[in-house]
Design a protein around this motif. Structure first.
Motif, PDB file in Angstrom:
ATOM      1  N   VAL A 207      42.188  57.174  44.054  1.00 41.48           N
ATOM      2  CA  VAL A 207      41.091  57.241  43.079  1.00 41.48           C
ATOM      3  C   VAL A 207      41.648  56.774  41.248  1.00 41.48           C
ATOM      4  O   VAL A 207      40.465  55.929  40.772  1.00 41.48           O
ATOM      5  CB  VAL A 207      40.085  57.991  43.213  1.00 41.48           C
ATOM      6  N   ALA A 208      42.402  57.893  40.769  1.00 39.56           N
ATOM      7  CA  ALA A 208      43.427  58.042  39.920  1.00 39.56           C
ATOM      8  C   ALA A 208      43.768  56.500  39.402  1.00 39.56           C
ATOM      9  O   ALA A 208      43.202  55.585  37.825  1.00 39.56           O
ATOM     10  CB  ALA A 208      43.929  58.691  39.120  1.00 39.56           C
ATOM     11  N   VAL A 209      44.599  55.695  39.938  1.00 37.53           N
ATOM     12  CA  VAL A 209      44.989  54.616  39.958  1.00 37.53           C
ATOM     13  C   VAL A 209      43.863  53.877  40.537  1.00 37.53           C
ATOM     14  O   VAL A 209      44.429  52.655  39.547  1.00 37.53           O
ATOM     15  CB  VAL A 209      46.337  54.095  40.841  1.00 37.53           C
ATOM     16  N   PHE A 210      43.289  53.417  40.673  1.00 36.54           N
ATOM     17  CA  PHE A 210      42.034  52.841  40.770  1.00 36.54           C
ATOM     18  C   PHE A 210      41.170  52.430  40.160  1.00 36.54           C
ATOM     19  O   PHE A 210      41.166  51.116  39.114  1.00 36.54           O
ATOM     20  CB  PHE A 210      40.746  52.751  42.140  1.00 36.54           C
ATOM     21  N   THR A 211      40.826  53.412  39.189  1.00 33.91           N
ATOM     22  CA  THR A 211      39.869  53.388  37.968  1.00 33.91           C
ATOM     23  C   THR A 211      40.841  52.769  36.464  1.00 33.91           C
ATOM     24  O   THR A 211      40.258  52.201  36.412  1.00 33.91           O
ATOM     25  CB  THR A 211      40.022  55.105  37.479  1.00 33.91           C
ATOM     26  N   MET A 212      42.718  53.906  36.384  1.00 35.14           N
ATOM     27  CA  MET A 212      42.658  52.830  35.263  1.00 35.14           C
ATOM     28  C   MET A 212      44.135  52.617  35.693  1.00 35.14           C
ATOM     29  O   MET A 212      44.946  52.259  34.186  1.00 35.14           O
ATOM     30  CB  MET A 212      42.917  54.155  34.194  1.00 35.14           C
ATOM     31  N   GLY A 213      44.778  52.383  36.813  1.00 34.03           N
ATOM     32  CA  GLY A 213      45.955  52.143  36.849  1.00 34.03           C
ATOM     33  C   GLY A 213      46.089  49.902  36.682  1.00 34.03           C
ATOM     34  O   GLY A 213      47.502  50.036  35.687  1.00 34.03           O
ATOM     35  N   GLY A 214      45.466  49.251  36.794  1.00 31.80           N
ATOM     36  CA  GLY A 214      46.024  48.088  36.966  1.00 31.80           C
ATOM     37  C   GLY A 214      44.705  47.469  36.693  1.00 31.80           C
ATOM     38  O   GLY A 214      45.175  45.974  36.844  1.00 31.80           O
ATOM     39  N   LEU A 215      44.878  47.237  35.820  1.00 30.92           N
ATOM     40  CA  LEU A 215      42.765  46.471  35.111  1.00 30.92           C
ATOM     41  C   LEU A 215      43.461  46.043  34.989  1.00 30.92           C
ATOM     42  O   LEU A 215      42.803  44.476  35.136  1.00 30.92           O
ATOM     43  CB  LEU A 215      42.418  47.795  34.278  1.00 30.92           C
ATOM     44  N   CYS A 216      45.566  45.620  33.419  1.00 28.71           N
ATOM     45  CA  CYS A 216      45.032  44.496  33.042  1.00 28.71           C
ATOM     46  C   CYS A 216      45.329  43.344  33.867  1.00 28.71           C
ATOM     47  O   CYS A 216      45.481  42.344  33.405  1.00 28.71           O
ATOM     48  CB  CYS A 216      46.000  44.906  32.543  1.00 28.71           C
ATOM     49  N   PHE A 217      45.850  42.747  35.431  1.00 32.55           N
ATOM     50  CA  PHE A 217      46.246  42.459  36.133  1.00 32.55           C
ATOM     51  C   PHE A 217      44.862  41.547  36.191  1.00 32.55           C
ATOM     52  O   PHE A 217      45.149  40.513  37.129  1.00 32.55           O
ATOM     53  CB  PHE A 217      47.278  43.236  37.013  1.00 32.55           C
ATOM     54  N   GLY A 218      43.431  41.873  36.604  1.00 33.44           N
ATOM     55  CA  GLY A 218      43.151  41.491  36.776  1.00 33.44           C
ATOM     56  C   GLY A 218      41.740  40.723  35.913  1.00 33.44           C
ATOM     57  O   GLY A 218      40.887  40.836  35.308  1.00 33.44           O
ATOM     58  N   PHE A 219      42.372  40.907  34.218  1.00 37.01           N
ATOM     59  CA  PHE A 219      42.389  40.562  32.620  1.00 37.01           C
ATOM     60  C   PHE A 219      41.134  38.837  32.548  1.00 37.01           C
ATOM     61  O   PHE A 219      40.110  39.026  31.947  1.00 37.01           O
ATOM     62  CB  PHE A 219      43.195  39.971  31.821  1.00 37.01           C
ATOM     63  N   ASP A 220      41.166  37.924  33.570  1.00 35.91           N
ATOM     64  CA  ASP A 220      41.054  36.755  33.576  1.00 35.91           C
ATOM     65  C   ASP A 220      39.447  36.597  33.735  1.00 35.91           C
ATOM     66  O   ASP A 220      38.103  36.117  33.220  1.00 35.91           O
ATOM     67  CB  ASP A 220      42.168  35.890  34.188  1.00 35.91           C
ATOM     68  N   SER A 221      39.359  37.957  34.034  1.00 32.09           N
ATOM     69  CA  SER A 221      38.121  38.355  35.314  1.00 32.09           C
ATOM     70  C   SER A 221      36.737  38.667  34.792  1.00 32.09           C
ATOM     71  O   SER A 221      35.315  38.101  33.930  1.00 32.09           O
ATOM     72  CB  SER A 221      37.920  39.096  36.258  1.00 32.09           C
ATOM     73  N   ILE A 222      37.017  39.409  32.666  1.00 27.86           N
ATOM     74  CA  ILE A 222      36.526  39.075  32.093  1.00 27.86           C
ATOM     75  C   ILE A 222      36.295  38.254  30.593  1.00 27.86           C
ATOM     76  O   ILE A 222      35.878  39.154  29.677  1.00 27.86           O
ATOM     77  CB  ILE A 222      37.230  40.988  31.561  1.00 27.86           C
ATOM     78  N   TYR A 223      37.150  37.709  31.121  1.00 32.90           N
ATOM     79  CA  TYR A 223      36.646  36.437  30.414  1.00 32.90           C
ATOM     80  C   TYR A 223      35.455  35.916  29.441  1.00 32.90           C
ATOM     81  O   TYR A 223      35.268  35.470  28.254  1.00 32.90           O
ATOM     82  CB  TYR A 223      37.903  35.096  30.407  1.00 32.90           C
ATOM     83  N   PRO A 224      34.747  35.653  31.348  1.00 35.47           N
ATOM     84  CA  PRO A 224      33.344  34.990  30.462  1.00 35.47           C
ATOM     85  C   PRO A 224      32.785  36.566  29.984  1.00 35.47           C
ATOM     86  O   PRO A 224      32.175  36.057  28.619  1.00 35.47           O
ATOM     87  CB  PRO A 224      32.883  35.308  31.890  1.00 35.47           C
ATOM     88  N   ILE A 225      32.934  37.687  29.982  1.00 37.71           N
ATOM     89  CA  ILE A 225      32.064  38.262  29.048  1.00 37.71           C
ATOM     90  C   ILE A 225      32.772  38.459  27.524  1.00 37.71           C
ATOM     91  O   ILE A 225      31.684  38.312  26.808  1.00 37.71           O
ATOM     92  CB  ILE A 225      31.975  39.610  29.871  1.00 37.71           C
ATOM     93  N   LEU A 226      33.560  38.567  27.192  1.00 30.08           N
ATOM     94  CA  LEU A 226      34.540  38.340  26.096  1.00 30.08           C
ATOM     95  C   LEU A 226      33.663  36.844  25.387  1.00 30.08           C
ATOM     96  O   LEU A 226      33.651  36.731  24.389  1.00 30.08           O
ATOM     97  CB  LEU A 226      35.653  38.448  26.072  1.00 30.08           C
ATOM     98  N   TYR A 227      33.612  36.146  25.919  1.00 32.96           N
ATOM     99  CA  TYR A 227      33.385  34.157  25.349  1.00 32.96           C
ATOM    100  C   TYR A 227      31.995  34.571  24.988  1.00 32.96           C
ATOM    101  O   TYR A 227      31.578  34.311  24.183  1.00 32.96           O
ATOM    102  CB  TYR A 227      33.499  33.069  27.023  1.00 32.96           C
ATOM    103  N   SER A 228      31.112  35.505  25.861  1.00 34.03           N
ATOM    104  CA  SER A 228      29.689  35.214  25.933  1.00 34.03           C
ATOM    105  C   SER A 228      29.373  35.915  24.475  1.00 34.03           C
ATOM    106  O   SER A 228      28.703  36.108  23.716  1.00 34.03           O
ATOM    107  CB  SER A 228      29.013  36.169  26.863  1.00 34.03           C
ATOM    108  N   GLY A 229      30.408  37.409  23.963  1.00 35.93           N
ATOM    109  CA  GLY A 229      29.977  37.891  23.088  1.00 35.93           C
ATOM    110  C   GLY A 229      31.192  37.207  21.375  1.00 35.93           C
ATOM    111  O   GLY A 229      30.262  37.672  20.310  1.00 35.93           O
ATOM    112  N   GLY A 230      31.801  36.243  21.671  1.00 36.26           N
ATOM    113  CA  GLY A 230      32.011  35.483  21.299  1.00 36.26           C
ATOM    114  C   GLY A 230      33.756  36.327  19.781  1.00 36.26           C
ATOM    115  O   GLY A 230      33.756  35.822  19.275  1.00 36.26           O
ATOM    116  N   ALA A 231      33.949  36.776  21.432  1.00 38.27           N
ATOM    117  CA  ALA A 231      35.895  37.438  21.366  1.00 38.27           C
ATOM    118  C   ALA A 231      36.504  36.517  20.423  1.00 38.27           C
ATOM    119  O   ALA A 231      35.919  34.915  20.947  1.00 38.27           O
ATOM    120  CB  ALA A 231      35.930  38.288  22.032  1.00 38.27           C
TER     121      ALA A 231
END
Length: 264
Positions: free
Chosen positions: A25-49
């Motif tokens: 559970v701990a590894v899933f929650t905080m382990g390799g989040l950055c390896f799915g970084f491209d999934s958060i692009y649309p959210i950051l685009y929307s916020g004007g990053a």
């Protein structure tokens, strides 16, 4: 408290299997989040990053778009900023593993987990805070937050692997579980994306919830880890037990070998 007393003593079955669950559970929650970084692009685009990387006139036009159409890049320079941030986060996640390994050997898994948790919590906290600023977001916070999250992952992963050393009979379960959860944690940002696009949950709220979840799960996992002295004591006990089992088997073999001669 003695090491062999209590339902959550290091030698108790309850603590051992709780350690298995929390390692995943701990590894899933905080382990390799950055390896799915491209999934958060649309959210950051929307916020004007990183919108300031685009020419002023083009940036104004992109900022004026409806929120449904702001989830794509405004210009190539903005996309380049995202790619650089991703590269830095991934490079840190790969390179810092050596440091965590040395830290575990010298100070023990609890110290390693402590540092990794602080980095993860700071990163998630910065994501939540910066997202809550709306149009006043600061690009430098993104440049700090995501590398912090990336550098935290290997420390959490390597810390929970110490459960397998303390409980050798559970090692074949803990190691593959932690490894699969490390890979699976790349879906966390995808989950964030689904919440943002489908349920219209703001990024600040998503990151805040994940921060609270990470704090609770991280503290519980940390409490299950043993100190360096406890870990060495458990290793010594396992070594003595293994040596005793070897001597017992040797005695059985010797006794079996002598019996024909005695009967003759």
């Amino acid at each position: 408290m003695p090491m062999d007393s209590g339902c959550l003593a290091p030698s108790s079955k309850a603590r051992q299997w709780l350690s298995v669950v929390m390692s995943g559970v701990a590894v899933f929650t905080m382990g390799g989040l950055c390896f799915g970084f491209d999934s958060i692009y649309p959210i950051l685009y929307s916020g004007g990053a990183f919108l300031d990387y685009c020419p002023a006139e083009q940036a104004e036009q992109c900022a004026a778009r409806p929120i449904e159409t702001r989830q794509t890049k405004c210009c190539d320079d903005q996309l380049s900023a995202f790619v650089k941030l991703t590269s830095v986060s991934l490079f840190g996640a790969d390179g810092v593993a050596v440091v965590y390994g040395e830290l575990i050997d010298r100070a023990g898994p609890r110290w390693c987990m402590s540092i990794a948790l602080v980095l993860a919590w700071l990163g998630l906290g910065l994501v939540s805070f910066n997202a809550s600023l709306g149009g006043a977001q600061r690009d430098w916070m993104w440049n700090v937050a995501f590398p912090l999250i990336g550098n935290a992952g290997p420390g959490i992963f390597m810390s929970v692997l110490s459960f397998g050393e303390v409980y050798p009979h559970l090692g074949p379960t803990i190691t593959p579980l932690a490894a699969s959860m490390f890979d699976g944690s790349a879906f966390v940002f995808l989950l964030w994306k689904v919440l943002f696009q489908t349920l219209h949950v703001p990024l600040s709220l998503i990151a805040s919830f994940w921060l609270v979840l990470a704090v609770c799960l991280g503290c519980l996992t940390w409490s299950l880890l043993l100190s360096r002295s406890q870990t060495e004591r458990m290793r010594a006990e396992h070594a003595q037990q293994a040596e005793h089992e070897v001597r017992t088997m040797e005695a059985i073999v010797d006794d079996t070998a002598r019996r024909p001669a005695a009967g003759g």
